[in-house]
Motif scaffolding. Structure first.
Motif, PDB file in Angstrom:
ATOM      1  N   ALA A  51       0.843  -1.197   0.000  1.00  0.00           N
ATOM      2  CA  ALA A  51       0.000   0.000   0.000  1.00  0.00           C
ATOM      3  C   ALA A  51       0.876   1.243   0.000  1.00  0.00           C
ATOM      4  CB  ALA A  51      -0.908  -0.003   1.224  1.00  0.00           C
ATOM      5  N   LYS A  52       0.427   2.274  -0.664  1.00  0.00           N
ATOM      6  CA  LYS A  52       1.168   3.517  -0.738  1.00  0.00           C
ATOM      7  C   LYS A  52       0.464   4.588   0.075  1.00  0.00           C
ATOM      8  CE  LYS A  52       2.929   2.478  -5.363  1.00  0.00           C
ATOM      9  NZ  LYS A  52       2.973   2.903  -6.784  1.00  0.00           N
ATOM     10  N   THR A  53       1.238   5.384   0.790  1.00  0.00           N
ATOM     11  CA  THR A  53       0.672   6.424   1.621  1.00  0.00           C
ATOM     12  C   THR A  53       0.589   7.720   0.842  1.00  0.00           C
ATOM     13  OG1 THR A  53       2.873   6.967   2.436  1.00  0.00           O
ATOM     14  CG2 THR A  53       1.582   5.370   3.710  1.00  0.00           C
ATOM     15  N   ARG A  54      -0.243   8.628   1.322  1.00  0.00           N
ATOM     16  CA  ARG A  54      -0.342   9.962   0.717  1.00  0.00           C
ATOM     17  C   ARG A  54       0.956  10.710   0.960  1.00  0.00           C
ATOM     18  NH1 ARG A  54      -5.415  12.199  -0.147  1.00  0.00           N
ATOM     19  NH2 ARG A  54      -4.609  14.193   0.504  1.00  0.00           N
ATOM     20  N   ASP A  55       1.314  11.541   0.034  1.00  0.00           N
ATOM     21  CA  ASP A  55       2.519  12.340   0.169  1.00  0.00           C
ATOM     22  C   ASP A  55       2.183  13.585   0.974  1.00  0.00           C
ATOM     23  OD1 ASP A  55       4.796  13.904  -0.126  1.00  0.00           O
ATOM     24  OD2 ASP A  55       5.193  13.120  -2.121  1.00  0.00           O
ATOM     25  N   ALA A  56       2.793  13.707   2.145  1.00  0.00           N
ATOM     26  CA  ALA A  56       2.497  14.818   3.042  1.00  0.00           C
ATOM     27  C   ALA A  56       2.856  16.158   2.421  1.00  0.00           C
ATOM     28  CB  ALA A  56       3.247  14.640   4.358  1.00  0.00           C
ATOM     29  N   PHE A  57       3.862  16.172   1.541  1.00  0.00           N
ATOM     30  CA  PHE A  57       4.290  17.436   0.940  1.00  0.00           C
ATOM     31  C   PHE A  57       3.135  18.145   0.241  1.00  0.00           C
ATOM     32  CE2 PHE A  57       5.575  19.538  -3.022  1.00  0.00           C
ATOM     33  CZ  PHE A  57       6.357  20.569  -2.523  1.00  0.00           C
ATOM     34  N   PHE A  58       2.360  17.429  -0.545  1.00  0.00           N
ATOM     35  CA  PHE A  58       1.293  18.065  -1.303  1.00  0.00           C
ATOM     36  C   PHE A  58       0.134  18.504  -0.405  1.00  0.00           C
ATOM     37  CE2 PHE A  58       3.489  15.488  -4.523  1.00  0.00           C
ATOM     38  CZ  PHE A  58       3.772  16.488  -5.439  1.00  0.00           C
ATOM     39  N   ASP A  59      -0.174  17.717   0.613  1.00  0.00           N
ATOM     40  CA  ASP A  59      -1.214  18.140   1.554  1.00  0.00           C
ATOM     41  C   ASP A  59      -0.763  19.393   2.300  1.00  0.00           C
ATOM     42  OD1 ASP A  59      -3.190  16.285   1.005  1.00  0.00           O
ATOM     43  OD2 ASP A  59      -2.366  14.791   2.371  1.00  0.00           O
ATOM     44  N   ASN A  60       0.508  19.447   2.685  1.00  0.00           N
ATOM     45  CA  ASN A  60       1.032  20.640   3.347  1.00  0.00           C
ATOM     46  C   ASN A  60       0.962  21.852   2.419  1.00  0.00           C
ATOM     47  OD1 ASN A  60       1.650  19.119   5.605  1.00  0.00           O
ATOM     48  ND2 ASN A  60       3.772  18.784   5.003  1.00  0.00           N
ATOM     49  N   ALA A  61       1.341  21.646   1.154  1.00  0.00           N
ATOM     50  CA  ALA A  61       1.343  22.755   0.196  1.00  0.00           C
ATOM     51  C   ALA A  61      -0.063  23.284  -0.024  1.00  0.00           C
ATOM     52  CB  ALA A  61       1.947  22.293  -1.131  1.00  0.00           C
ATOM     53  N   LYS A  62      -1.036  22.382  -0.146  1.00  0.00           N
ATOM     54  CA  LYS A  62      -2.413  22.822  -0.369  1.00  0.00           C
ATOM     55  C   LYS A  62      -2.943  23.597   0.832  1.00  0.00           C
ATOM     56  CE  LYS A  62      -3.794  18.741  -1.281  1.00  0.00           C
ATOM     57  NZ  LYS A  62      -4.801  17.684  -1.388  1.00  0.00           N
ATOM     58  N   TYR A  63      -2.643  23.112   2.029  1.00  0.00           N
ATOM     59  CA  TYR A  63      -3.107  23.830   3.220  1.00  0.00           C
ATOM     60  C   TYR A  63      -2.490  25.224   3.302  1.00  0.00           C
ATOM     61  CZ  TYR A  63      -3.229  25.476   7.990  1.00  0.00           C
ATOM     62  OH  TYR A  63      -3.383  26.284   9.084  1.00  0.00           O
ATOM     63  N   LEU A  64      -1.178  25.317   3.127  1.00  0.00           N
ATOM     64  CA  LEU A  64      -0.513  26.616   3.213  1.00  0.00           C
ATOM     65  C   LEU A  64      -1.005  27.562   2.114  1.00  0.00           C
ATOM     66  CD1 LEU A  64       3.109  25.405   4.041  1.00  0.00           C
ATOM     67  CD2 LEU A  64       1.448  26.459   5.605  1.00  0.00           C
ATOM     68  N   ALA A  65      -1.280  27.012   0.924  1.00  0.00           N
ATOM     69  CA  ALA A  65      -1.782  27.854  -0.163  1.00  0.00           C
ATOM     70  C   ALA A  65      -3.167  28.401   0.165  1.00  0.00           C
ATOM     71  CB  ALA A  65      -1.814  27.060  -1.463  1.00  0.00           C
ATOM     72  N   ILE A  66      -4.030  27.573   0.748  1.00  0.00           N
ATOM     73  CA  ILE A  66      -5.383  28.042   1.040  1.00  0.00           C
ATOM     74  C   ILE A  66      -5.365  29.052   2.190  1.00  0.00           C
ATOM     75  CG2 ILE A  66      -6.195  26.397   2.796  1.00  0.00           C
ATOM     76  CD1 ILE A  66      -8.051  27.556  -0.369  1.00  0.00           C
ATOM     77  N   VAL A  67      -4.418  28.926   3.103  1.00  0.00           N
ATOM     78  CA  VAL A  67      -4.269  29.943   4.157  1.00  0.00           C
ATOM     79  C   VAL A  67      -3.879  31.278   3.537  1.00  0.00           C
ATOM     80  CG1 VAL A  67      -2.843  30.644   6.122  1.00  0.00           C
ATOM     81  CG2 VAL A  67      -3.782  28.331   6.033  1.00  0.00           C
ATOM     82  N   LEU A  68      -2.972  31.252   2.565  1.00  0.00           N
ATOM     83  CA  LEU A  68      -2.577  32.488   1.890  1.00  0.00           C
ATOM     84  C   LEU A  68      -3.736  33.083   1.095  1.00  0.00           C
ATOM     85  CD1 LEU A  68       1.001  31.525   0.658  1.00  0.00           C
ATOM     86  CD2 LEU A  68       0.400  33.093   2.516  1.00  0.00           C
ATOM     87  N   VAL A  69      -4.584  32.225   0.525  1.00  0.00           N
ATOM     88  CA  VAL A  69      -5.767  32.720  -0.182  1.00  0.00           C
ATOM     89  C   VAL A  69      -6.657  33.504   0.780  1.00  0.00           C
ATOM     90  CG1 VAL A  69      -7.912  32.034  -1.313  1.00  0.00           C
ATOM     91  CG2 VAL A  69      -5.767  30.951  -1.971  1.00  0.00           C
ATOM     92  N   ALA A  70      -6.924  32.936   1.944  1.00  0.00           N
ATOM     93  CA  ALA A  70      -7.784  33.599   2.923  1.00  0.00           C
ATOM     94  C   ALA A  70      -7.156  34.895   3.428  1.00  0.00           C
ATOM     95  CB  ALA A  70      -8.068  32.659   4.087  1.00  0.00           C
ATOM     96  N   MET A  71      -5.857  34.875   3.678  1.00  0.00           N
ATOM     97  CA  MET A  71      -5.179  36.087   4.140  1.00  0.00           C
ATOM     98  C   MET A  71      -5.217  37.166   3.066  1.00  0.00           C
ATOM     99  SD  MET A  71      -1.866  34.582   6.178  1.00  0.00           S
ATOM    100  CE  MET A  71      -2.055  33.771   7.776  1.00  0.00           C
TER     101      MET A  71
END
Length: 391
Positions: A51-71
């Motif tokens: 089984a392959k796990t999700r890549d944390a890098f992309f989840d982190n990037a999406k979260y940080l990007a959406i925070v910048l959108v809101a700011m």
């Protein structure tokens, strides 16, 4: 901000069949684990493959990007009275949506016209577009005291433009995979759109076409490209680049029309000569790519406290729009303290906190009916899958 030195994990099938934010819902992910094995532990799946796990890098990037959108949305009303807020706004707007779109393109690489993927495109993008376009319209009628504001699916209002754009981009993915020079072609289309005011506002096609090159960039990227920008040398070089971007934005804030960063108008509609559309489109594309690379360079690659929130970025994106618009309709920015330095800092923290809460699993469970409806009743049964189950 902490960074990761480990290499990128393999892209999982669930990440390839991503939603608008580049990640499947918790429901689908859990369902996949039950059917194939426990992906989080890396134990073998039912078919014998690990089984392959999700890549944390992309989840982190999406979260940080959406925070910048809101700011960025929180800073918008502050620009006239604060040159610093205007500089931050311009800098963030130069790369936050391009980063989000590149990630969406990256996770659209495997998209084809297969039945299950078309169904996910409808339920995960088209249906939320319709529901939120209607919801935003009724919200505007009530909050802005505008009972005559029309409901129309042809002219996306506020944040819903991204959904219709993603729907169109994904449908064209098979075409970009067969052409010889996809990025030059996409850039040519973006340039032509930037000098064509007759395109109009239907389906927000200006944004669809002008942001298209970033989606195509995502389609052409491979894991090794993300490894390149996450090297130590790139992380160090990113600091003076971003500092220089902030200084330039501070200088440009009173001199430049920030509407260029929205990519929703042609050059002529912005009161500029047609040739400036060509120059600005190409120049801003290059600048945005550099800043996106700097952003990715400093995104953590390991699991953090916000990694799990990356799967809920579409929720945060669409839901925070009600607060962002409501703050204008209800004149919250008329309070003088918001225009002081400490008020602006507090507002920034509030915006980041609110969008974080809107990405959490409890909010996802409440609004999953609108964001990720199953709608099995709307689709014909898969004859091949049914026959396989019978065997």
């Amino acid at each position: 901000m902490a960074t990761a030195t480990a290499t990128l994990a393999p892209v999982t099938p669930s990440q390839k069949d991503a939603d608008a934010g580049g990640a499947p819902s918790g429901r689908r992910h859990a369902k996949g684990r039950a059917a194939r094995g426990t992906a989080a532990t890396g134990r073998p799946t039912g078919d014998g493959a690990p089984a392959k796990t999700r890549d944390a890098f992309f989840d982190n990037a999406k979260y940080l990007a959406i925070v910048l959108v809101a700011m960025g949305h929180a800073w918008e009303p502050l620009r006239d009275g604060s040159r610093s807020a205007a500089a931050l706004y311009i800098t963030v707007y130069a790369f936050h949506m391009p980063a989000f779109i590149i990630i969406s393109g990256y996770f659209s690489r495997s998209f084809d016209m297969r039945k299950d993927r078309l169904q996910r495109l409808i339920t995960g993008v088209a249906v939320p577009y319709v529901l939120f376009e209607v919801a935003y319209t009724f919200f505007k009628r009530w909050a802005d005291d505008d009972p005559g504001y029309p409901i129309t699916l042809l002219q996306p209002w506020y944040l819903t433009w991204f959904l219709i754009a993603l729907f169109i981009w994904r449908l064209t993915t098979p075409l970009w995979k067969i052409v010889r020079w996809p990025l030059p072609l996409a850039l040519t289309i973006a340039v032509l759109a930037a000098v064509s005011p007759e395109i109009g506002d239907d389906l927000n096609l200006q944004r669809v076409l002008q942001f298209l090159p970033f989606f195509v960039v995502g389609l052409t990227l491979r894991p090794e490209h993300f490894q390149l920008v996450r090297r130590r040398a790139v992380r160090i070089a990113a600091l003076p680049v971003v500092a220089g971007a902030l200084v330039f934005a501070y200088w440009a804030a009173p001199r430049m029309n920030a509407a260029w960063f929205y990519h929703r108008d042609s050059a002529q509609e912005l009161g500029a000569p047609w040739w400036s559309g060509v120059v600005m489109t190409l120049a801003m594309f290059g600048c945005s790519l550099v800043l996106v690379a700097c952003f990715f360079a400093w995104v953590p690659g390991r699991r953090t406290w916000f990694t799990a929130l990356g799967a809920g970025t579409l929720y945060g994106y669409l839901l925070h729009g009600f607060l962002a618009k409501g703050s204008r309709f209800w004149h919250w920015y008329d309070n003088d303290w918001l225009h002081t330095p400490w008020g602006q800092v507090l507002l920034t923290l509030i915006a980041g906190t609110l969008v974080t809460l809107l990405c959490t699993p409890p909010v996802q469970r409440i609004f999953r009916f609108a964001m990720e409806p199953k709608m099995t009743w709307a689709f014909k049964p898969d004859a091949v899958g049914t026959a396989r189950q019978r065997r």
